[in-house]
Structures are given as C-alpha cells and as structure tokens.
Design an enzyme around this catalytic site. Structure first.
Site, short mmCIF file in Angstrom:
data_model
loop_
_atom_site.label_atom_id
_atom_site.label_comp_id
_atom_site.label_asym_id
_atom_site.label_seq_id
_atom_site.Cartn_x
_atom_site.Cartn_y
_atom_site.Cartn_z
N ASP A 11 0.86 -1.18 0.00
CA ASP A 11 0.00 0.00 0.00
C ASP A 11 0.89 1.23 0.00
O ASP A 11 1.77 1.38 0.85
CB ASP A 11 -0.90 0.02 1.24
CG ASP A 11 -1.95 -1.07 1.21
OD1 ASP A 11 -2.41 -1.43 0.11
OD2 ASP A 11 -2.32 -1.57 2.29
N ASP A 130 -13.42 -4.57 -1.64
CA ASP A 130 -13.30 -4.45 -0.19
C ASP A 130 -14.70 -4.61 0.40
O ASP A 130 -15.62 -3.90 0.01
CB ASP A 130 -12.75 -3.07 0.21
CG ASP A 130 -11.38 -2.80 -0.41
OD1 ASP A 130 -10.61 -3.76 -0.57
OD2 ASP A 130 -11.09 -1.62 -0.71
#
Length: 251
Positions: A11, A130
């Site tokens: 990330d 997600d």
C-alpha cells in the site's frame, strides 16, 4: 492444476509503503522499490501495489514509481488506486505494470470493466473488492473502506465476471491487519460462484492461515502485507510448508 501464488501487497502513500489495521492506523513499512526488489528475489510470485492516496494529480507520480519497480523486478505486478479510464490503464501498462486493479470506480461505473477488458484483455484486469459484514451480509465498501454501499459482495463478483474481469482480489475489512486468519467462508463462496481466480486478502498472521486459505477458502492466491514487510513470515519458508501440505506452489 495451477500452482497457488503468494503475493505481497504494498500500500503506497506519499511514495512510501504503509500498513494499517482494518484500513486505519497506518505505519511506515519501507521504500516500495526496495521492497519490490527484495520480494522479486525472495520467493514472491507476484506483487500488488495500491496507491491509497490516488488522485489525478498523483497519476504521474504513480507512473514514475511503476517505471522504477519494472526496472527492478522479474515477476508480474499489478497496480491500482484511483484508476477510472482507459487512459489511466494505458499509462500504467506502458510504464511497466502487467495488470491493473480497479475498485471504487468500477462500482460507480461498472461499464469501466467492459471498456478495459475490451481494450486491454481480461488477463490484465483485476477487480478488487473491499467488503465487510453488516447484519450478517457481506457489503461492498468504497474509497478504502470509507463508504459502505448496499451492494452485495457475491452479486458484485458475478457482475464483474460477466463484464470481463480476469481476476478477483477480495479483501475482508473485518480481517485486515488482525492476523487472525482469512475470511475463508466468504472466499470459498466466491470460488464456488465464479470461475475467475480469487486472491484472498486480509488477515494473514501465520503459515497455517495460508494453508487454510487454500484448503478451506479454495483461493488461487493469497495476499499479505505486514507479515512479509516486517519479516514475520519468510516467503520461501512459507512455500516449503505449503508444499509439505500438498499445496502446489512454485519453489
């Protein structure tokens, strides 16, 4: 039968690798190019880079990062974060990415999946999802988990497949960063309703968790971040253990 893949996830925020828990409380995890090179030489099958602060202004910065990574690694890598157009994907693929990941923008404009698959081929379009459980139902969330929707996880996976996705990257927000194991029930269901390869994400904390993701969740690949970034699990040792459990991996 295809081998199972181990995929470190990086990330990216402001040019650095970060990692949090349940999408919050981020901490620095190192330089993304250095980490990418390390993983490329130490057992990773692929890499995923997600620009969690993506914006149009930062597209050039992300493309420059992709170019640097492409010069250092010899394994496929996927890039995502704020991708909303054919132009975005074209820039990233030309910069050296092998695949792109679309998430929120694909939910807002599902036809984006069709456009990208038609232009670049299904094989390089990863639809990232997600989701977390709300009142017992898995609901898709947008913008790094900040915005809940009424969209059912499994309905969305089926639609994404019909529109041309080549792979599903499912992250359980409830499990992310907890190191309590993957959401194997949900992963298994995705594997049952879809013919696409499924990447399990969220919850890796031990070697057994990876075993469970493959054996119980029926995942095609398992993605993790902090356990790799902070050297809690060595990928080569992990793969040896998976091999001993009769799980086919590339050694």
């Amino acid at each position: 039968m295809l081998v199972k893949r181990i995929i470190p996830c990086l990330d990216i925020k402001d040019g650095r690798t970060v990692k949090g828990t349940k999408f919050v409380n981020l901490r620095d995890a190192g330089d993304p190019v250095e980490l990418a090179e390390y993983y490329s030489h130490n057992g990773a099958d692929e890499l995923v880079f997600l620009d969690i602060t993506a914006s149009k202004e930062k597209r050039k910065t992300l493309a420059e990062l992709v170019e640097k990574v492409a010069r250092k690694v010899s394994i496929p890598f996927t890039v995502g974060g704020g991708i909303s157009s054919v132009e975005d994907v074209s820039i990233l693929l030309k910069s050296g990415a092998d695949k792109v990941s679309v998430n929120s923008q694909a939910v807002r404009n599902p036809n984006l999946i069709n456009e990208l698959a038609d232009k670049f081929g299904n094989q390089c379009i990863v639809v990232a999802v997600d989701a977390k459980q709300i009142n017992g139902f898995w609901k898709v969330h947008l913008l790094g988990g900040k915005i809940p929707t009424d969209l059912d996880l499994f309905d969305w996976v089926k639609e994404a497949e019909k529109r041309g996705a080549g792979e599903i990257l499912f992250t359980s927000m409830d499990h992310d960063g907890t190191k309590n194991g993957f959401a194997n029930d949900a992963i298994s269901r995705i594997s049952e309703i879809s013919k696409l390869p499924v990447i399990a994400s969220g919850g890796a904390g031990s070697i057994q968790h990876f075993v469970d993701a493959f054996k119980i969740g029926k995942a095609d690949a398992a993605l993790a971040a902090s356990v790799f970034h902070f050297k809690e699990i060595d990928i080569n040792k992990l793969k040896q253990k998976l091999y001993e459990q009769n799980i086919r991996v590339r050694l």
